[in-house]
Design a protein around this motif. Structure first.
Motif, mmCIF file in Angstrom:
data_model
loop_
_atom_site.group_PDB
_atom_site.id
_atom_site.type_symbol
_atom_site.label_atom_id
_atom_site.label_comp_id
_atom_site.label_asym_id
_atom_site.label_seq_id
_atom_site.Cartn_x
_atom_site.Cartn_y
_atom_site.Cartn_z
ATOM 1 N N ALA A 14 10.288 12.998 9.881
ATOM 2 C CA ALA A 14 11.569 13.377 10.471
ATOM 3 C C ALA A 14 11.730 12.758 11.602
ATOM 4 C CB ALA A 14 11.571 14.673 10.317
ATOM 5 N N ALA A 15 10.748 12.752 12.402
ATOM 6 C CA ALA A 15 10.696 12.041 13.797
ATOM 7 C C ALA A 15 11.021 10.797 13.855
ATOM 8 C CB ALA A 15 9.679 12.360 14.734
ATOM 9 N N SER A 16 10.223 9.827 12.975
ATOM 10 C CA SER A 16 10.474 8.442 12.847
ATOM 11 C C SER A 16 11.647 7.994 11.604
ATOM 12 C CB SER A 16 9.270 7.886 12.409
ATOM 13 O OG SER A 16 8.529 8.278 11.092
ATOM 14 N N LYS A 22 6.343 2.395 5.806
ATOM 15 C CA LYS A 22 5.537 2.045 4.908
ATOM 16 C C LYS A 22 4.185 2.444 4.901
ATOM 17 C CE LYS A 22 4.719 -1.043 1.929
ATOM 18 N NZ LYS A 22 4.981 -0.827 0.390
ATOM 19 N N GLN A 23 3.802 3.276 3.793
ATOM 20 C CA GLN A 23 2.558 3.923 3.585
ATOM 21 C C GLN A 23 1.614 2.719 3.043
ATOM 22 O OE1 GLN A 23 1.476 7.533 4.229
ATOM 23 N NE2 GLN A 23 -0.517 6.015 4.194
ATOM 24 N N LEU A 24 0.335 2.597 3.821
ATOM 25 C CA LEU A 24 -0.808 1.899 3.638
ATOM 26 C C LEU A 24 -2.038 2.725 3.663
ATOM 27 C CD1 LEU A 24 0.205 -1.424 5.222
ATOM 28 C CD2 LEU A 24 0.643 -0.810 2.729
ATOM 29 N N TYR A 25 -3.172 1.968 3.433
ATOM 30 C CA TYR A 25 -4.495 2.803 3.521
ATOM 31 C C TYR A 25 -5.428 1.915 4.265
ATOM 32 C CZ TYR A 25 -2.426 6.008 0.616
ATOM 33 O OH TYR A 25 -1.236 6.767 0.078
ATOM 34 N N ARG A 81 -2.539 -1.804 0.029
ATOM 35 C CA ARG A 81 -1.311 -1.291 -0.430
ATOM 36 C C ARG A 81 -1.922 -0.415 -1.880
ATOM 37 N NH1 ARG A 81 -0.180 -6.574 0.463
ATOM 38 N NH2 ARG A 81 1.468 -6.877 2.073
ATOM 39 N N ALA A 82 -1.666 0.749 -1.714
ATOM 40 C CA ALA A 82 -2.259 1.585 -2.978
ATOM 41 C C ALA A 82 -1.153 2.764 -3.279
ATOM 42 C CB ALA A 82 -3.713 2.154 -2.670
ATOM 43 N N ALA A 83 -1.439 3.415 -4.441
ATOM 44 C CA ALA A 83 -0.419 4.290 -4.839
ATOM 45 C C ALA A 83 -0.921 5.680 -4.011
ATOM 46 C CB ALA A 83 -0.392 4.502 -6.217
ATOM 47 N N SER A 84 -2.105 5.775 -3.713
ATOM 48 C CA SER A 84 -2.583 6.989 -3.096
ATOM 49 C C SER A 84 -4.004 6.759 -2.547
ATOM 50 C CB SER A 84 -2.942 7.929 -4.374
ATOM 51 O OG SER A 84 -3.781 7.501 -5.119
ATOM 52 N N ARG A 85 -4.418 7.697 -1.676
ATOM 53 C CA ARG A 85 -5.872 7.556 -1.152
ATOM 54 C C ARG A 85 -6.937 7.304 -2.051
ATOM 55 N NH1 ARG A 85 -10.042 11.024 0.506
ATOM 56 N NH2 ARG A 85 -10.907 10.064 2.472
ATOM 57 N N GLN A 86 -6.575 8.089 -3.135
ATOM 58 C CA GLN A 86 -7.917 8.101 -4.291
ATOM 59 C C GLN A 86 -7.786 6.698 -4.750
ATOM 60 O OE1 GLN A 86 -9.622 10.707 -3.300
ATOM 61 N NE2 GLN A 86 -10.466 10.087 -5.257
ATOM 62 N N ALA A 87 -6.666 5.837 -4.957
ATOM 63 C CA ALA A 87 -6.503 4.834 -5.282
ATOM 64 C C ALA A 87 -7.195 3.738 -4.556
ATOM 65 C CB ALA A 87 -4.959 4.193 -5.899
ATOM 66 N N ALA A 88 -6.910 4.066 -3.282
ATOM 67 C CA ALA A 88 -7.740 3.027 -2.124
ATOM 68 C C ALA A 88 -9.038 3.353 -2.054
ATOM 69 C CB ALA A 88 -6.924 3.549 -0.643
ATOM 70 N N ILE A 89 -9.557 4.441 -2.416
ATOM 71 C CA ILE A 89 -11.012 4.833 -2.346
ATOM 72 C C ILE A 89 -11.541 3.908 -3.538
ATOM 73 C CG2 ILE A 89 -12.826 6.345 -2.936
ATOM 74 C CD1 ILE A 89 -11.026 8.308 -1.077
ATOM 75 N N ALA A 90 -10.983 3.776 -4.661
ATOM 76 C CA ALA A 90 -11.389 3.092 -5.845
ATOM 77 C C ALA A 90 -11.313 1.635 -5.472
ATOM 78 C CB ALA A 90 -10.444 3.374 -7.060
ATOM 79 N N ILE A 91 -10.479 0.991 -4.882
ATOM 80 C CA ILE A 91 -10.557 -0.428 -4.448
ATOM 81 C C ILE A 91 -11.807 -0.424 -3.279
ATOM 82 C CG2 ILE A 91 -9.311 -1.974 -2.634
ATOM 83 C CD1 ILE A 91 -6.438 -0.618 -3.651
ATOM 84 N N TRP A 110 -2.255 5.271 6.253
ATOM 85 C CA TRP A 110 -1.693 4.674 7.590
ATOM 86 C C TRP A 110 -0.334 4.246 7.352
ATOM 87 C CZ3 TRP A 110 -1.497 -0.959 8.946
ATOM 88 C CH2 TRP A 110 -0.943 -1.061 10.135
ATOM 89 N N MET A 111 0.584 4.741 8.097
ATOM 90 C CA MET A 111 1.884 4.277 7.899
ATOM 91 C C MET A 111 2.335 3.342 9.297
ATOM 92 S SD MET A 111 5.231 6.863 7.712
ATOM 93 C CE MET A 111 5.221 7.416 9.477
ATOM 94 N N ILE A 112 2.972 2.501 8.581
ATOM 95 C CA ILE A 112 3.619 1.522 9.594
ATOM 96 C C ILE A 112 5.090 1.846 9.673
ATOM 97 C CG2 ILE A 112 4.537 -0.775 9.821
ATOM 98 C CD1 ILE A 112 2.209 -1.994 7.892
ATOM 99 N N ASN A 113 5.221 2.114 11.178
ATOM 100 C CA ASN A 113 6.734 2.395 11.725
ATOM 101 C C ASN A 113 6.996 1.345 12.571
ATOM 102 O OD1 ASN A 113 7.357 4.686 10.534
ATOM 103 N ND2 ASN A 113 6.641 6.089 12.251
#
Length: 131
Positions: A14-16, A22-25, A81-91, A110-113
């Protein structure tokens, strides 16, 4: 005013509002037993990284230097770039460096603002510069 050590993600969003959001990991990777095992696996690791890049998964990656900027102790940072933290862990788990046990890792959302990328392409000089 309250002194807190965390705030809900929804409040941050909300603040940003209006920023990229953009959600990344971020995969932080560090040696388990010195540089020897890392150097033994570096070729397969880099081939894996290039494949992630070709597949559009890799956002950025590279080594992390010591604070004096003079040495490398085997640490790295990989942003995917991943759909979720679990997907990023699999990568991260599929990386030959981690599969071999040469490095351990942690994954944080990690979100890029803010920020920017400037790309200059010189046609006549056939040169590309990224800033």
């Amino acid at each position: 005013m309250t002194d807190s050590t965390s705030m809900p993600v929804g409040d941050v969003l909300a603040a940003s509002k209006g920023m990229l959001q953009k959600q990344l990991y971020a995969i932080s990777t560090r040696p388990v037993a010195g540089l020897g095992p890392i150097l033994e696996n570096i070729e397969a690791h880099l081939a894996y990284q290039v494949k992630l890049e070709e597949d559009g998964v890799m956002f950025a990656a590279g080594p992390i230097w010591t604070d004096d900027e003079q040495h490398w102790e085997g640490e790295g940072l990989v942003i995917v770039r991943a759909a979720s933290r679990q997907a990023a862990i699999a990568i991260a788990e599929a990386d030959p460096m981690h599969k071999s046990g040469a490095r351990s890792f942690s994954v944080r959302p990690w979100m890029i603002n803010e920020g920017s990328v400037t790309i200059t392409i010189s046609y006549s000089g056939q040169h590309v510069e990224v800033n």
